[in-house]
Design a protein around this motif. Structure first.
Motif, PDB file in Angstrom:
ATOM      1  N   ILE A 186      -8.096 -12.927   0.286  1.00 28.35           N
ATOM      2  CA  ILE A 186      -8.140 -11.592   0.792  1.00 28.35           C
ATOM      3  C   ILE A 186      -6.818 -10.986   0.777  1.00 28.35           C
ATOM      4  O   ILE A 186      -5.787 -11.799   1.319  1.00 28.35           O
ATOM      5  N   LEU A 187      -6.790  -9.648   0.308  1.00 24.84           N
ATOM      6  CA  LEU A 187      -5.410  -9.051   0.453  1.00 24.84           C
ATOM      7  C   LEU A 187      -5.574  -7.895   1.190  1.00 24.84           C
ATOM      8  O   LEU A 187      -6.575  -7.269   1.333  1.00 24.84           O
ATOM      9  N   LYS A 188      -4.664  -7.544   2.229  1.00 24.27           N
ATOM     10  CA  LYS A 188      -4.622  -6.593   2.945  1.00 24.27           C
ATOM     11  C   LYS A 188      -3.556  -5.486   2.219  1.00 24.27           C
ATOM     12  O   LYS A 188      -2.486  -5.856   1.783  1.00 24.27           O
ATOM     13  N   THR A 189      -3.971  -4.195   2.261  1.00 25.90           N
ATOM     14  CA  THR A 189      -3.456  -3.205   1.625  1.00 25.90           C
ATOM     15  C   THR A 189      -3.499  -2.123   2.376  1.00 25.90           C
ATOM     16  O   THR A 189      -4.137  -1.953   3.453  1.00 25.90           O
ATOM     17  N   ASP A 190      -2.931  -0.907   2.224  1.00 29.19           N
ATOM     18  CA  ASP A 190      -2.849   0.479   2.745  1.00 29.19           C
ATOM     19  C   ASP A 190      -4.245   1.032   2.860  1.00 29.19           C
ATOM     20  O   ASP A 190      -4.635   1.816   3.482  1.00 29.19           O
ATOM     21  N   ASN A 191      -5.097   0.547   2.012  1.00 29.69           N
ATOM     22  CA  ASN A 191      -6.588   1.196   1.759  1.00 29.69           C
ATOM     23  C   ASN A 191      -7.748   0.136   2.235  1.00 29.69           C
ATOM     24  O   ASN A 191      -8.785   0.610   2.047  1.00 29.69           O
ATOM     25  N   GLY A 192      -7.000  -0.772   2.860  1.00 26.84           N
ATOM     26  CA  GLY A 192      -8.150  -1.791   3.444  1.00 26.84           C
ATOM     27  C   GLY A 192      -7.794  -3.219   3.022  1.00 26.84           C
ATOM     28  O   GLY A 192      -6.998  -3.512   2.343  1.00 26.84           O
ATOM     29  N   LYS A 202     -13.610  -9.472  12.265  1.00 27.23           N
ATOM     30  CA  LYS A 202     -12.424 -10.246  13.019  1.00 27.23           C
ATOM     31  C   LYS A 202     -11.395 -10.384  11.782  1.00 27.23           C
ATOM     32  O   LYS A 202     -11.848 -10.510  10.495  1.00 27.23           O
ATOM     33  N   ALA A 203     -10.176  -9.644  12.119  1.00 31.49           N
ATOM     34  CA  ALA A 203      -9.256  -9.696  11.091  1.00 31.49           C
ATOM     35  C   ALA A 203      -8.887 -11.212  10.560  1.00 31.49           C
ATOM     36  O   ALA A 203      -8.868 -12.159  11.183  1.00 31.49           O
ATOM     37  N   PRO A 204      -8.753 -11.390   9.274  1.00 32.49           N
ATOM     38  CA  PRO A 204      -8.606 -12.699   8.707  1.00 32.49           C
ATOM     39  C   PRO A 204      -7.077 -13.036   9.141  1.00 32.49           C
ATOM     40  O   PRO A 204      -6.208 -12.619   9.750  1.00 32.49           O
ATOM     41  N   THR A 205      -6.875 -14.471   8.741  1.00 33.22           N
ATOM     42  CA  THR A 205      -5.543 -15.203   9.021  1.00 33.22           C
ATOM     43  C   THR A 205      -4.825 -14.905   8.261  1.00 33.22           C
ATOM     44  O   THR A 205      -4.737 -15.534   7.194  1.00 33.22           O
ATOM     45  N   TRP A 206      -3.611 -14.233   8.591  1.00 33.25           N
ATOM     46  CA  TRP A 206      -2.697 -14.063   7.378  1.00 33.25           C
ATOM     47  C   TRP A 206      -1.509 -15.138   7.252  1.00 33.25           C
ATOM     48  O   TRP A 206      -1.472 -15.758   8.286  1.00 33.25           O
ATOM     49  N   VAL A 207      -1.258 -15.340   6.059  1.00 37.97           N
ATOM     50  CA  VAL A 207      -0.361 -16.317   5.806  1.00 37.97           C
ATOM     51  C   VAL A 207       1.219 -15.820   6.412  1.00 37.97           C
ATOM     52  O   VAL A 207       1.507 -14.967   5.819  1.00 37.97           O
ATOM     53  N   MET A 208       1.541 -16.500   7.516  1.00 38.87           N
ATOM     54  CA  MET A 208       2.745 -16.105   7.841  1.00 38.87           C
ATOM     55  C   MET A 208       4.254 -17.271   7.764  1.00 38.87           C
ATOM     56  O   MET A 208       3.949 -18.296   7.438  1.00 38.87           O
ATOM     57  N   GLY A 209       5.283 -16.655   7.846  1.00 40.70           N
ATOM     58  CA  GLY A 209       6.524 -17.504   7.599  1.00 40.70           C
ATOM     59  C   GLY A 209       6.576 -18.553   8.594  1.00 40.70           C
ATOM     60  O   GLY A 209       6.121 -18.308   9.617  1.00 40.70           O
ATOM     61  N   GLU A 210       7.143 -19.591   8.434  1.00 40.49           N
ATOM     62  CA  GLU A 210       7.588 -20.457   9.328  1.00 40.49           C
ATOM     63  C   GLU A 210       8.904 -20.644   9.850  1.00 40.49           C
ATOM     64  O   GLU A 210       9.855 -20.241   9.051  1.00 40.49           O
ATOM     65  N   ILE A 212     -13.943  -5.078   1.263  1.00 45.05           N
ATOM     66  CA  ILE A 212     -14.611  -5.491   2.436  1.00 45.05           C
ATOM     67  C   ILE A 212     -14.340  -5.108   3.787  1.00 45.05           C
ATOM     68  O   ILE A 212     -13.144  -4.369   4.006  1.00 45.05           O
ATOM     69  N   GLN A 213     -15.333  -5.329   4.706  1.00 42.10           N
ATOM     70  CA  GLN A 213     -15.180  -4.876   6.156  1.00 42.10           C
ATOM     71  C   GLN A 213     -15.450  -6.445   6.945  1.00 42.10           C
ATOM     72  O   GLN A 213     -16.104  -7.055   6.761  1.00 42.10           O
ATOM     73  N   THR A 214     -14.438  -6.393   7.824  1.00 47.56           N
ATOM     74  CA  THR A 214     -14.499  -7.545   8.623  1.00 47.56           C
ATOM     75  C   THR A 214     -14.498  -7.250  10.033  1.00 47.56           C
ATOM     76  O   THR A 214     -13.908  -6.274  10.598  1.00 47.56           O
TER      77      THR A 214
END
Length: 272
Positions: free
Chosen positions: A160-166, A184-192, A180-182
Motif C-alpha cells: 500500500i502506497l500513500k500519495t497526495d491523491n490517496g 483504519k490507516a495502514p501501518t506505515w514503515v517507519m525508521g528505527e 482504496i479506502q480504509t
C-alpha cells in the motif's frame, strides 16, 4: 709579483666560494632528502593507483574529511533491524552502498520488506533488492506507479502506497494499482531510532564516499593538501632541488677526476 698576487687572490675567492657552496649544498641536501623520499613514495603510489585500489579506498579520518569540507548527512535513518541505512540520498545494506539518488527532487521515503525482497521507496520509484543487495527491478511512472509517494506499508503480499491523491494498493507483481479506502490507516514503515555511536558511524560512512586516498595522495604530492601555501612550499622545494643539481654539477666539474691520459698530456705540454 702583482700578477702573481692577483692570481692568488682570485684563487682564494674561488676557494671560499667552493667551500661555502659545499656547505650550503650539504645543508640543502639534508632538507631536500626528506622531501625526495616523500615525493618518490607518493609518486610510486600514484603510478600504481589501480593496483593499490587507491581510488576505491574511502577515508574515514575525521580530520581529513573536515579539512576537505565534506559535510556529514542531515538525514540518517535505519530500517529492518538496522541492516538498512539511509543517509541523505544514499541507501546502504550493512556497509555496502546500494543506491544513490541524484535527482534533488526524489527523496528516499522508506524501506520495506516484501517476502524475501526489500522495497526502497522514493517519491517517484520503487526499487527492489534481494536480501543480499542485488538489484531486481525499478518501478516508476512508466509502470503506472502512483506518485508522489509519501509512505509505504506491506501486509502479506500486498503493498500500500500513500500519495497526495490517496491510498493505492497492489500485489507483489506491481502490475495493477488500485485506489482504496480504509477505515483504519495502514501501518506505515517507519525508521528505527539510533544511538549516538550509530549516528556517528553513519556520518563517517557517508562522508567517506566523497574522498579517496588517491585524491589525498595526489594533493599531498602537489602540495594542494595545504592550500595555496602548500603549493608555494612545494615550489620552493623544487627550486632547492634545482639549486642542488646545479651546484652539484658545478662542484663535480671543478673537482672531477683527471684521467691518466689527460695528466700525461698536461705534463708533456708543461715540459715543452
Amino acid at each position: 709579483m702583482s700578477k702573481h698576487k692577483s692570481k692568488r687572490s682570485k684563487l682564494s675567492i674561488h676557494a671560499r666560494l667552493i667551500r661555502h657552496l659545499r656547505q650550503w649544498h650539504r645543508r640543502l641536501g639534508i632538507i631536500a632528502a626528506f622531501f625526495l623520499i616523500f615525493l618518490s613514495v607518493t609518486g610510486v603510489a600514484l603510478n600504481h593507483t589501480t593496483l593499490l585500489a587507491l581510488a576505491h579506498q574511502p577515508i574515514s579520518n575525521t580530520w581529513l574529511l573536515n579539512h576537505y569540507g565534506v559535510k556529514p548527512p542531515e538525514d540518517i535513518r535505519y530500517y529492518q533491524n538496522k541492516k538498512w541505512l539511509v543517509t541523505d540520498n544514499l541507501v546502504w545494506l550493512d556497509d555496502k552502498l546500494l543506491l544513490e539518488k541524484d535527482e534533488s527532487d526524489d527523496v528516499i521515503i522508506s524501506i520495506a520488506k516484501l517476502n524475501n525482497d526489500y522495497l526502497v521507496a522514493t517519491n517517484a520509484q520503487l526499487v527492489i533488492f534481494t536480501a543480499t543487495g542485488e538489484l531486481v527491478d525499478k518501478i516508476d511512472s512508466s509502470s503506472d506507479l502512483p506518485a508522489p509517494i509519501t509512505a509505504i506499508s506491506v501486509t502479506g503480499n500486498n503493498v500500500i502506497l500513500k500519495t497526495d491523491n490517496g491510498y493505492y494498493q497492489s500485489d507483489s507483481d506491481f502490475f495493477d494499482w488500485q485506489r482504496i479506502q480504509t477505515v483504519k490507516a495502514p501501518t506505515w514503515v517507519m525508521g528505527e531510532p539510533a544511538n549516538k555511536d550509530e549516528i556517528q558511524a553513519a556520518k563517517i560512512q557517508y562522508q567517506a564516499q566523497f574522498l579517496s586516498w588517491e585524491r589525498v595522495i595526489l594533493d599531498a604530492h602537489s602540495g594542494r593538501l595545504f592550500g595555496d601555501l602548500g603549493v608555494l612550499f612545494m615550489d620552493i622545494i623544487a627550486l632547492i632541488l634545482i639549486l642542488l643539481s646545479v651546484s652539484g654539477i658545478y662542484i663535480w666539474l671543478r673537482y672531477r677526476p683527471v684521467s691518466y691520459t689527460h695528466l700525461r698530456a698536461h705534463e708533456t705540454k708543461a715540459n715543452l
